[in-house]
Design a protein around this motif. Structure first.
Motif, PDB file in Angstrom:
ATOM      1  N   ALA A  18       1.056  -1.189   0.125  1.00  0.00           N
ATOM      2  CA  ALA A  18       0.020  -0.097   0.051  1.00  0.00           C
ATOM      3  C   ALA A  18       0.927   1.251   0.079  1.00  0.00           C
ATOM      4  N   LEU A  19       0.332   2.300  -0.768  1.00  0.00           N
ATOM      5  CA  LEU A  19       1.140   3.590  -0.763  1.00  0.00           C
ATOM      6  C   LEU A  19       0.610   4.721  -0.359  1.00  0.00           C
ATOM      7  N   PHE A  20       0.981   5.475   0.670  1.00  0.00           N
ATOM      8  CA  PHE A  20       0.323   6.500   1.479  1.00  0.00           C
ATOM      9  C   PHE A  20       0.858   7.947   1.326  1.00  0.00           C
ATOM     10  N   ASP A  21       0.062   8.916   1.314  1.00  0.00           N
ATOM     11  CA  ASP A  21       0.515  10.339   1.193  1.00  0.00           C
ATOM     12  C   ASP A  21       1.092  10.766   2.489  1.00  0.00           C
ATOM     13  N   PRO A  22       2.638  11.146   2.326  1.00  0.00           N
ATOM     14  CA  PRO A  22       3.281  11.380   3.926  1.00  0.00           C
ATOM     15  C   PRO A  22       2.600  12.677   4.236  1.00  0.00           C
ATOM     16  N   LEU A  23       1.946  13.545   3.558  1.00  0.00           N
ATOM     17  CA  LEU A  23       1.365  14.827   4.155  1.00  0.00           C
ATOM     18  C   LEU A  23       0.383  14.559   5.083  1.00  0.00           C
ATOM     19  N   THR A  24      -0.609  13.480   4.503  1.00  0.00           N
ATOM     20  CA  THR A  24      -1.894  13.417   4.946  1.00  0.00           C
ATOM     21  C   THR A  24      -2.094  11.916   5.527  1.00  0.00           C
ATOM     22  N   GLY A  25      -1.289  10.673   5.485  1.00  0.00           N
ATOM     23  CA  GLY A  25      -1.503   9.342   5.949  1.00  0.00           C
ATOM     24  C   GLY A  25      -2.619   8.849   4.965  1.00  0.00           C
ATOM     25  N   LEU A  26      -3.115   9.363   3.879  1.00  0.00           N
ATOM     26  CA  LEU A  26      -4.048   8.778   3.286  1.00  0.00           C
ATOM     27  C   LEU A  26      -3.525   7.626   2.194  1.00  0.00           C
ATOM     28  N   CYS A  27      -4.061   6.686   2.346  1.00  0.00           N
ATOM     29  CA  CYS A  27      -3.676   5.582   1.666  1.00  0.00           C
ATOM     30  C   CYS A  27      -4.316   5.802   0.031  1.00  0.00           C
ATOM     31  N   VAL A  28      -3.502   5.788  -0.722  1.00  0.00           N
ATOM     32  CA  VAL A  28      -3.768   6.274  -2.333  1.00  0.00           C
ATOM     33  C   VAL A  28      -3.664   5.199  -3.163  1.00  0.00           C
ATOM     34  N   ARG A  29      -3.383   4.104  -2.844  1.00  0.00           N
ATOM     35  CA  ARG A  29      -2.910   2.961  -3.659  1.00  0.00           C
ATOM     36  C   ARG A  29      -2.821   1.655  -2.665  1.00  0.00           C
ATOM     37  N   GLY A  30      -3.640   0.386  -3.117  1.00  0.00           N
ATOM     38  CA  GLY A  30      -3.214  -0.679  -2.497  1.00  0.00           C
ATOM     39  C   GLY A  30      -4.631  -1.186  -1.583  1.00  0.00           C
ATOM     40  N   PRO A  31      -4.488  -2.277  -0.960  1.00  0.00           N
ATOM     41  CA  PRO A  31      -6.016  -2.853  -0.277  1.00  0.00           C
ATOM     42  C   PRO A  31      -6.615  -1.923   0.836  1.00  0.00           C
ATOM     43  N   CYS A  32      -5.967  -0.857   1.108  1.00  0.00           N
ATOM     44  CA  CYS A  32      -6.602  -0.032   2.116  1.00  0.00           C
ATOM     45  C   CYS A  32      -6.711   1.393   1.574  1.00  0.00           C
ATOM     46  N   LYS A  33      -6.863   1.419   0.057  1.00  0.00           N
ATOM     47  CA  LYS A  33      -7.031   2.777  -0.390  1.00  0.00           C
ATOM     48  C   LYS A  33      -8.367   3.506   0.209  1.00  0.00           C
ATOM     49  N   GLY A  34      -7.945   4.765   0.584  1.00  0.00           N
ATOM     50  CA  GLY A  34      -9.072   5.527   1.066  1.00  0.00           C
ATOM     51  C   GLY A  34      -8.983   5.541   2.592  1.00  0.00           C
ATOM     52  N   ASP A  35      -8.267   4.826   3.528  1.00  0.00           N
ATOM     53  CA  ASP A  35      -8.142   4.581   4.884  1.00  0.00           C
ATOM     54  C   ASP A  35      -6.900   5.732   5.142  1.00  0.00           C
ATOM     55  N   HIS A  36      -6.746   5.854   6.361  1.00  0.00           N
ATOM     56  CA  HIS A  36      -5.572   6.853   6.697  1.00  0.00           C
ATOM     57  C   HIS A  36      -4.604   5.923   7.867  1.00  0.00           C
ATOM     58  N   LEU A  37      -3.543   6.270   7.748  1.00  0.00           N
ATOM     59  CA  LEU A  37      -2.687   6.125   8.832  1.00  0.00           C
ATOM     60  C   LEU A  37      -3.104   7.137   9.992  1.00  0.00           C
ATOM     61  N   ARG A  38      -3.013   6.462  11.360  1.00  0.00           N
ATOM     62  CA  ARG A  38      -3.235   7.425  12.576  1.00  0.00           C
ATOM     63  C   ARG A  38      -2.270   8.390  12.911  1.00  0.00           C
ATOM     64  N   ALA A  39      -2.656   9.623  12.627  1.00  0.00           N
ATOM     65  CA  ALA A  39      -1.540  10.716  13.004  1.00  0.00           C
ATOM     66  C   ALA A  39      -1.419  10.756  14.567  1.00  0.00           C
ATOM     67  N   VAL A  40      -0.374  11.448  14.803  1.00  0.00           N
ATOM     68  CA  VAL A  40      -0.085  11.447  16.174  1.00  0.00           C
ATOM     69  C   VAL A  40       0.201  12.880  16.542  1.00  0.00           C
TER      70      VAL A  40
END
Ligand code: FES
Length: 126
Positions: free
Chosen positions: A92-114
């Motif tokens: 899965a690929l994530f936008d480093p600025l927002t944590g949004l998954c832009v490609r892969g099995p969790c597309k549309g989900d986010h990493l949890r920001a701290v």
């Protein structure tokens, strides 16, 4: 899906107090990352810190797809283009600025920001 609010580390099972040093800025060159693990008893919290375009980003190091850390080992979180965070488990690929998954099995989900602040040459928990 909307990103959840930034995680306050003192509210986690590990209970990291506000003002705890996460990483010194000198340890984060441009495009540099850090894998940070906190433990308290049987509880464990893994964070990733990424410097990207001169800004700092802190996320829980836990992929929203299967819950594994993004890195398999070490402090490398960016893909070969240095433009996306990559999960090494299923790519899965994530936008480093927002944590949004832009490609892969969790597309549309986010990493949890701290929640953190930059001061005194370091990144500190809020
Ligand atoms: S665990 Fe990250 S893409 Fe599957």
């Amino acid at each position: 899906m909307r990103a959840p609010p930034p995680l306050a580390l003192e509210d986690t099972a590990v209970g990291i107090p506000p003002g705890t040093l996460l990483v010194k800025l000198d340890d984060l060159p441009e495009h540099g990352g850090k894998d940070i693990v906190f433990r308290e008893g049987t509880h464990r919290l893994q964070l990733l810190v990424q410097r990207f375009d001169g800004q700092f980003h802190v996320y829980e190091n836990r992929c929203p797809h299967a819950g594994t850390p993004l890195n398999l080992f070490g402090d490398r979180f960016l893909d070969t283009t240095n433009k996306r965070l990559i999960c090494r488990t299923h790519g899965a690929l994530f936008d480093p600025l927002t944590g949004l998954c832009v490609r892969g099995p969790c597309k549309g989900d986010h990493l949890r920001a701290v929640a953190f602040e930059v001061r005194d040459g370091g990144l500190y928990s809020l």
